[in-house]
Design a protein around this motif. Structure first.
Motif, mmCIF file in Angstrom:
data_model
loop_
_atom_site.group_PDB
_atom_site.id
_atom_site.type_symbol
_atom_site.label_atom_id
_atom_site.label_comp_id
_atom_site.label_asym_id
_atom_site.label_seq_id
_atom_site.Cartn_x
_atom_site.Cartn_y
_atom_site.Cartn_z
ATOM 1 N N TYR A 20 0.850 -1.184 0.000
ATOM 2 C CA TYR A 20 0.000 0.000 0.000
ATOM 3 C C TYR A 20 0.889 1.237 0.000
ATOM 4 N N PHE A 21 0.538 2.180 -0.855
ATOM 5 C CA PHE A 21 1.359 3.366 -1.077
ATOM 6 C C PHE A 21 0.641 4.588 -0.496
ATOM 7 N N HIS A 22 0.811 4.809 0.801
ATOM 8 C CA HIS A 22 0.216 5.963 1.460
ATOM 9 C C HIS A 22 1.063 7.193 1.129
ATOM 10 N N ILE A 23 0.403 8.331 1.004
ATOM 11 C CA ILE A 23 1.139 9.576 0.768
ATOM 12 C C ILE A 23 1.014 10.445 2.010
ATOM 13 N N ARG A 24 2.162 10.711 2.626
ATOM 14 C CA ARG A 24 2.192 11.597 3.791
ATOM 15 C C ARG A 24 2.611 12.986 3.332
ATOM 16 N N THR A 25 1.803 13.969 3.700
ATOM 17 C CA THR A 25 2.131 15.372 3.438
ATOM 18 C C THR A 25 2.420 16.031 4.783
ATOM 19 N N PRO A 26 2.878 17.268 4.766
ATOM 20 C CA PRO A 26 3.092 17.936 6.052
ATOM 21 C C PRO A 26 1.810 18.065 6.882
ATOM 22 N N LEU A 27 0.637 17.967 6.234
ATOM 23 C CA LEU A 27 -0.619 18.185 6.949
ATOM 24 C C LEU A 27 -1.486 16.950 7.131
ATOM 25 N N ASP A 71 -3.828 4.664 1.019
ATOM 26 C CA ASP A 71 -4.114 3.814 -0.135
ATOM 27 C C ASP A 71 -4.872 2.596 0.376
ATOM 28 N N ASP A 72 -6.160 2.507 0.053
ATOM 29 C CA ASP A 72 -6.981 1.386 0.501
ATOM 30 C C ASP A 72 -6.990 0.224 -0.492
ATOM 31 N N ILE A 73 -6.438 0.452 -1.693
ATOM 32 C CA ILE A 73 -6.506 -0.569 -2.745
ATOM 33 C C ILE A 73 -5.252 -1.437 -2.765
ATOM 34 N N GLY A 74 -4.089 -0.813 -2.750
ATOM 35 C CA GLY A 74 -2.838 -1.551 -2.793
ATOM 36 C C GLY A 74 -2.475 -2.017 -4.189
ATOM 37 N N THR A 75 -1.238 -2.478 -4.319
ATOM 38 C CA THR A 75 -0.703 -2.958 -5.588
ATOM 39 C C THR A 75 0.150 -4.188 -5.321
ATOM 40 N N GLU A 76 -0.008 -5.207 -6.155
ATOM 41 C CA GLU A 76 0.824 -6.399 -6.017
ATOM 42 C C GLU A 76 2.203 -6.122 -6.609
ATOM 43 N N CYS A 77 3.225 -6.460 -5.851
ATOM 44 C CA CYS A 77 4.623 -6.311 -6.285
ATOM 45 C C CYS A 77 5.382 -7.551 -5.837
ATOM 46 N N ALA A 78 6.383 -7.927 -6.601
ATOM 47 C CA ALA A 78 7.154 -9.132 -6.290
ATOM 48 C C ALA A 78 8.000 -8.984 -5.034
ATOM 49 N N SER A 79 8.392 -7.742 -4.716
ATOM 50 C CA SER A 79 9.290 -7.524 -3.579
ATOM 51 C C SER A 79 9.156 -6.090 -3.078
ATOM 52 N N VAL A 80 9.770 -5.832 -1.941
ATOM 53 C CA VAL A 80 9.819 -4.469 -1.405
ATOM 54 C C VAL A 80 10.566 -3.563 -2.379
ATOM 55 N N GLU A 81 11.637 -4.063 -2.977
ATOM 56 C CA GLU A 81 12.408 -3.254 -3.927
ATOM 57 C C GLU A 81 11.558 -2.872 -5.137
ATOM 58 N N ILE A 127 5.343 3.135 2.215
ATOM 59 C CA ILE A 127 4.928 1.849 1.661
ATOM 60 C C ILE A 127 4.771 0.865 2.821
ATOM 61 N N VAL A 128 3.588 0.280 2.912
ATOM 62 C CA VAL A 128 3.332 -0.697 3.973
ATOM 63 C C VAL A 128 2.921 -2.024 3.345
ATOM 64 N N ASP A 129 3.214 -3.100 4.061
ATOM 65 C CA ASP A 129 2.847 -4.429 3.562
ATOM 66 C C ASP A 129 1.420 -4.772 3.979
ATOM 67 N N GLU A 130 1.004 -5.989 3.691
ATOM 68 C CA GLU A 130 -0.373 -6.407 3.968
ATOM 69 C C GLU A 130 -0.700 -6.449 5.459
ATOM 70 N N GLN A 131 0.327 -6.519 6.299
ATOM 71 C CA GLN A 131 0.107 -6.509 7.742
ATOM 72 C C GLN A 131 0.128 -5.089 8.305
ATOM 73 N N GLY A 132 0.341 -4.100 7.439
ATOM 74 C CA GLY A 132 0.383 -2.709 7.884
ATOM 75 C C GLY A 132 1.735 -2.258 8.387
ATOM 76 N N VAL A 133 2.771 -3.057 8.141
ATOM 77 C CA VAL A 133 4.125 -2.732 8.590
ATOM 78 C C VAL A 133 4.796 -1.824 7.553
ATOM 79 N N LEU A 134 5.351 -0.719 8.011
ATOM 80 C CA LEU A 134 6.083 0.187 7.127
ATOM 81 C C LEU A 134 7.347 -0.514 6.646
#
Length: 78
Positions: free
Chosen positions: A5-12, A17-27, A58-65
């Motif tokens: 999941y690709f959350h976007i943090r701004t200063p405020l 991201d509630d949908i997420g994207t499948e990727c082979a790895s963290v990289e 970027i967080v994984d399916e368990q919510g870990v950054l």
């Protein structure tokens, strides 16, 4: 394939991201975030805006950054 999941943090705020994207790895997820940040920055420039500390968290399916990608750093990566 794991989902990230690709959350976007701004200063405020945090745009979650509630949908997420499948990727082979963290990289692979990190590289996708770099590409997406570049696209977003280009759009912002066309609109007369600028980057002000935004970061993909970027967080994984368990919510870990698992990675952080500052938008500004994506401009300098190859």
């Amino acid at each position: 394939m794991p989902k990230f999941y690709f959350h976007i943090r701004t200063p405020l705020e945090l745009d979650v991201d509630d949908i997420g994207t499948e990727c082979a790895s963290v990289e692979e997820a990190r590289l996708q975030a770099v590409r997406a940040a570049r696209e977003i920055i280009c759009e912002w420039i066309r609109e007369g805006n600028f980057v002000n500390g935004e970061v993909f968290e970027i967080v994984d399916e368990q919510g870990v950054l698992v990675a952080r990608v500052p938008f500004a750093s994506s401009v300098w990566q190859h």
